[in-house]
Motif scaffolding. Structure first.
Motif, PDB file in Angstrom:
ATOM      1  N   CYS A 299       0.837  -1.195   0.000  1.00  0.00           N
ATOM      2  CA  CYS A 299       0.000   0.000   0.000  1.00  0.00           C
ATOM      3  C   CYS A 299       0.877   1.252   0.000  1.00  0.00           C
ATOM      4  O   CYS A 299       1.755   1.394   0.847  1.00  0.00           O
TER       5      CYS A 299
ATOM      6  N   CYS B 114       0.153   3.169   3.594  1.00  0.00           N
ATOM      7  CA  CYS B 114       0.575   2.667   4.906  1.00  0.00           C
ATOM      8  C   CYS B 114       1.713   1.648   4.822  1.00  0.00           C
ATOM      9  O   CYS B 114       2.290   1.292   5.841  1.00  0.00           O
TER      10      CYS B 114
ATOM     11  N   HIS C 160      -6.993  -3.858   3.321  1.00  0.00           N
ATOM     12  CA  HIS C 160      -6.095  -4.745   4.059  1.00  0.00           C
ATOM     13  C   HIS C 160      -6.933  -5.713   4.876  1.00  0.00           C
ATOM     14  O   HIS C 160      -7.715  -5.306   5.726  1.00  0.00           O
TER      15      HIS C 160
ATOM     16  N   ARG D 198      -9.190  -3.194   6.923  1.00  0.00           N
ATOM     17  CA  ARG D 198      -8.815  -1.791   7.089  1.00  0.00           C
ATOM     18  C   ARG D 198      -8.655  -1.222   5.690  1.00  0.00           C
ATOM     19  O   ARG D 198      -8.121  -1.883   4.798  1.00  0.00           O
TER      20      ARG D 198
ATOM     21  N   CYS E 204      -7.485   1.931   3.013  1.00  0.00           N
ATOM     22  CA  CYS E 204      -6.709   3.147   2.769  1.00  0.00           C
ATOM     23  C   CYS E 204      -7.176   3.779   1.466  1.00  0.00           C
ATOM     24  O   CYS E 204      -7.199   3.126   0.423  1.00  0.00           O
TER      25      CYS E 204
HETATM   26 ZN   LIG Z   1      -2.848   0.901   3.502  1.00  0.00          ZN
END
Ligand SMILES: [Zn+2]
Length: 123
Positions: free
Chosen positions: A5, A8, A30, A47, A49
């Motif tokens: 990613c 992150c 994720h 999660r 992003c």
């Molecule tokens: Zn990420």
């Protein structure tokens, strides 16, 4: 497209597209495993992003930021030359093994030779 990613640095499980106000945005998802919800129900934990609008090259460029690449649209006719110059700057700083360095040198020499011939028959 998978990989890490750009936001992150964690591995991306998959990418998702979200529509908002007529534009499509790309989201890296994720996968975080499962947990038990109320009543013992299994829930998938993820999660997300936010990576930017689809069709922009911003999120892809961030994936390549280590190599110094800023990706450009199809409307930029000489983008390949820009990429090559960015990569050349990166490579001159990067630590290459002997075998990689040699392979790269041969590739670049072949390109240089072809370019000189096209530029006017000098080689
Ligand atoms: Zn990420």
């Amino acid at each position: 497209m998978r990989g890490l990613c750009p936001r992150c640095g964690s591995p991306v499980s998959y990418y998702e597209r979200q529509r908002k106000g007529g534009r499509t945005y790309v989201v890296a998802v994720h996968y975080m495993g499962y947990d038990r919800g109320p009543g013992g129900r299994v829930r998938k934990r993820v999660r997300k992003c936010y990576l930017g609008p689809l069709g922009g090259y911003e999120y892809v460029s961030r994936l390549h930021s280590r190599e110094g690449l800023v990706l450009k649209g199809l409307s930029e006719p000489w983008r390949a030359v820009d990429y090559l110059e960015a990569l050349a700057a990166y490579i001159s700083e990067a630590e290459l093994g002997g075998e990689e360095a040699l392979r790269l040198a041969e590739t670049l020499e072949a390109i240089a030779k072809a370019l000189r011939i096209r530029a006017g028959g000098r080689s």
